[in-house]
Write a protein that holds these residues in place. Structure first.
Motif, PDB file in Angstrom:
ATOM      1  N   ASP A 127      15.534  -0.348  -4.461  1.00  0.00           N
ATOM      2  CA  ASP A 127      14.484  -0.295  -5.479  1.00  0.00           C
ATOM      3  C   ASP A 127      13.637  -1.567  -5.387  1.00  0.00           C
ATOM      4  O   ASP A 127      14.148  -2.673  -5.546  1.00  0.00           O
ATOM      5  N   PRO A 128      12.327  -1.442  -5.139  1.00  0.00           N
ATOM      6  CA  PRO A 128      11.463  -2.621  -4.976  1.00  0.00           C
ATOM      7  C   PRO A 128      11.061  -3.287  -6.278  1.00  0.00           C
ATOM      8  O   PRO A 128       9.891  -3.600  -6.497  1.00  0.00           O
ATOM      9  N   VAL A 129      12.023  -3.498  -7.166  1.00  0.00           N
ATOM     10  CA  VAL A 129      11.768  -4.211  -8.419  1.00  0.00           C
ATOM     11  C   VAL A 129      12.361  -5.602  -8.291  1.00  0.00           C
ATOM     12  O   VAL A 129      13.520  -5.758  -7.914  1.00  0.00           O
ATOM     13  N   LYS A 234       0.524  13.098   0.814  1.00  0.00           N
ATOM     14  CA  LYS A 234      -0.763  13.376   1.447  1.00  0.00           C
ATOM     15  C   LYS A 234      -1.666  12.144   1.531  1.00  0.00           C
ATOM     16  O   LYS A 234      -2.838  12.234   1.878  1.00  0.00           O
ATOM     17  N   ARG A 235      -1.105  10.983   1.194  1.00  0.00           N
ATOM     18  CA  ARG A 235      -1.823   9.708   1.246  1.00  0.00           C
ATOM     19  C   ARG A 235      -3.098   9.721   0.397  1.00  0.00           C
ATOM     20  O   ARG A 235      -4.118   9.146   0.787  1.00  0.00           O
ATOM     21  N   LYS A 236      -3.027  10.365  -0.749  1.00  0.00           N
ATOM     22  CA  LYS A 236      -4.156  10.367  -1.668  1.00  0.00           C
ATOM     23  C   LYS A 236      -4.113   9.183  -2.628  1.00  0.00           C
ATOM     24  O   LYS A 236      -5.001   9.022  -3.453  1.00  0.00           O
ATOM     25  N   ILE A 237      -3.061   8.384  -2.527  1.00  0.00           N
ATOM     26  CA  ILE A 237      -2.895   7.193  -3.366  1.00  0.00           C
ATOM     27  C   ILE A 237      -2.802   5.975  -2.458  1.00  0.00           C
ATOM     28  O   ILE A 237      -2.019   5.960  -1.504  1.00  0.00           O
ATOM     29  N   ASP A 238      -3.616   4.955  -2.732  1.00  0.00           N
ATOM     30  CA  ASP A 238      -3.649   3.749  -1.894  1.00  0.00           C
ATOM     31  C   ASP A 238      -2.817   2.609  -2.451  1.00  0.00           C
ATOM     32  O   ASP A 238      -2.493   1.662  -1.734  1.00  0.00           O
ATOM     33  N   LEU A 239      -2.471   2.677  -3.746  1.00  0.00           N
ATOM     34  CA  LEU A 239      -1.700   1.608  -4.381  1.00  0.00           C
ATOM     35  C   LEU A 239      -0.967   2.175  -5.584  1.00  0.00           C
ATOM     36  O   LEU A 239      -1.519   2.987  -6.329  1.00  0.00           O
ATOM     37  N   VAL A 240       0.274   1.747  -5.760  1.00  0.00           N
ATOM     38  CA  VAL A 240       1.055   2.129  -6.934  1.00  0.00           C
ATOM     39  C   VAL A 240       1.328   0.883  -7.765  1.00  0.00           C
ATOM     40  O   VAL A 240       1.866  -0.106  -7.262  1.00  0.00           O
ATOM     41  N   ALA A 266       6.985   5.846  -2.913  1.00  0.00           N
ATOM     42  CA  ALA A 266       5.882   5.034  -2.410  1.00  0.00           C
ATOM     43  C   ALA A 266       6.322   4.208  -1.217  1.00  0.00           C
ATOM     44  O   ALA A 266       5.611   4.120  -0.202  1.00  0.00           O
ATOM     45  N   VAL A 267       7.508   3.613  -1.294  1.00  0.00           N
ATOM     46  CA  VAL A 267       8.037   2.821  -0.175  1.00  0.00           C
ATOM     47  C   VAL A 267       8.198   3.691   1.056  1.00  0.00           C
ATOM     48  O   VAL A 267       7.814   3.308   2.174  1.00  0.00           O
ATOM     49  N   GLU A 268       8.760   4.865   0.884  1.00  0.00           N
ATOM     50  CA  GLU A 268       9.050   5.737   2.028  1.00  0.00           C
ATOM     51  C   GLU A 268       7.787   6.282   2.683  1.00  0.00           C
ATOM     52  O   GLU A 268       7.795   6.606   3.865  1.00  0.00           O
ATOM     53  N   VAL A 271       3.221   3.260   0.961  1.00  0.00           N
ATOM     54  CA  VAL A 271       2.147   2.984   0.004  1.00  0.00           C
ATOM     55  C   VAL A 271       2.507   1.687  -0.720  1.00  0.00           C
ATOM     56  O   VAL A 271       3.610   1.567  -1.252  1.00  0.00           O
ATOM     57  N   PRO A 272       1.627   0.694  -0.760  1.00  0.00           N
ATOM     58  CA  PRO A 272       1.943  -0.580  -1.420  1.00  0.00           C
ATOM     59  C   PRO A 272       2.334  -0.374  -2.877  1.00  0.00           C
ATOM     60  O   PRO A 272       1.711   0.418  -3.593  1.00  0.00           O
ATOM     61  N   VAL A 273       3.372  -1.109  -3.308  1.00  0.00           N
ATOM     62  CA  VAL A 273       3.865  -1.005  -4.679  1.00  0.00           C
ATOM     63  C   VAL A 273       3.844  -2.376  -5.337  1.00  0.00           C
ATOM     64  O   VAL A 273       4.294  -3.360  -4.743  1.00  0.00           O
TER      65      VAL A 273
END
Length: 312
Positions: A127-129, A234-240, A266-268, A271-273
């Motif tokens: 978990d990237p927290v 689908k890579r419709k999100i550039d940042l979370v 997002a990690v998988e 997508v930058p988190v």
């Protein structure tokens, strides 16, 4: 003095740091320097050390003093243009140190920013927290003409993909409405720059109530369209931007929360988190000045040549 971008609670090895401080008042910095001198004299320190402070309401509190060199030492040395290890070694040997070898208490004509690197992609289920336990597997430091310039370079060097102009951002903040309101200025700034804002239901409700136009995306476990999972795949999100209720890692008891699933997906999908508001605010400043950041690529020697004390 190195300043953490993130609030207290993030391990110093995982924190984004800047030299010189960007938010500390001059009088607070003077108090930190005075406290440091008092501690060093009281403990009779001769050699490398680092002291961690916590500042709240401009009051200086001491967390700990470590009698050792840390991996921040080369970052400070290269940013300030003074070889701290050489000076610390002379101190440990009882040698005299000439005054002109010491770093003058004046600002350098540049800013240094250090950012951590992580390996969440390679650690299944991680978990990237960020929290009190150190998770980073490396770090990158860059110099720039100002904070945004240096931070932009450091992010890109750490393989963080900065969202493109007029990209899309998914925002989800845990907790009550008052806590969610803290993300409103960030969302407004992103929307003003042309970013398309997506949000989960409760966060979207707060943003809409504060005149931020958002598109609702359903949580991954809801399996209803439009769904976050589909947009990530689908890579419709550039940042979370996903800020959990508590700034800590998930435990086995809550590892399947919606927030964890969003962050992990997002990690998988690479997508930058971002998981804390302070880092999100810093990224907004980078995006505001994106056309001016990273254009002046200079060698370390060139930065050192500009230092008035020229001691590197």
């Amino acid at each position: 003095i190195m300043e953490h971008v993130e609030n207290a609670g993030v391990h110093s090895g995982d924190a984004t740091m800047t030299i010189p401080p960007q938010a500390l008042k001059p009088e607070v910095q003077e108090a930190i320097e005075a406290c440091t001198i008092s501690i060093v004299k009281a403990l009779n320190i001769h050699g490398p050390y680092n002291i961690q402070y916590l500042i709240k309401d401009d009051v200086v509190n001491v967390i700990e003093c470590n009698l050792r060199a840390s991996r921040s030492t080369p970052f400070v040395s290269k940013t300030r243009g003074v070889n701290l290890i050489e000076l610390a070694t002379l101190a440990m040997l009882g040698k005299k140190i000439n005054g002109f070898d010491l770093s003058p208490m004046t600002l350098a004509p540049h800013v240094g920013v250090k950012v951590p690197q992580f390996s969440f992609m390679r650690l299944s289920g991680a978990d990237p927290v960020l929290g009190v336990e150190m998770l980073s597997t490396g770090e990158v430091a860059c110099l720039g003409k100002n904070f945004s310039d240096a931070f932009s370079k450091a992010l890109q060097s750490a393989e963080f993909t900065i969202p493109p102009k007029e990209g899309s951002v998914l925002i989800s903040v845990g907790g009550n409405d008052e806590r969610k309101k803290r993300v409103v200025p960030i969302a407004k700034a992103l929307a003003d720059m042309g970013f398309k804002i997506y949000a989960t239901a409760n966060t979207a409700k707060v943003l809409n109530a504060n005149e931020v136009s958002v598109t609702l995306l359903h949580k991954i476990k809801e399996e209803v369209s439009p769904n976050i999972a589909d947009y990530l795949q689908k890579r419709k999100i550039d940042l979370v931007i996903n800020v959990p209720m508590a700034n800590r890692r998930s435990t086995m008891s809550d590892i399947i929360t919606d927030g964890y699933i969003i962050r992990r997906q997002a990690v998988e999908f690479n997508v930058p988190v971002i998981t804390n508001l302070q880092l999100a605010e810093a990224l907004v400043e980078v995006l505001k000045q994106k056309n001016q950041n990273g254009n002046s690529i200079r060698s370390l020697n060139e930065y050192m040549d500009d230092l008035p004390w020229k001691q590197w």
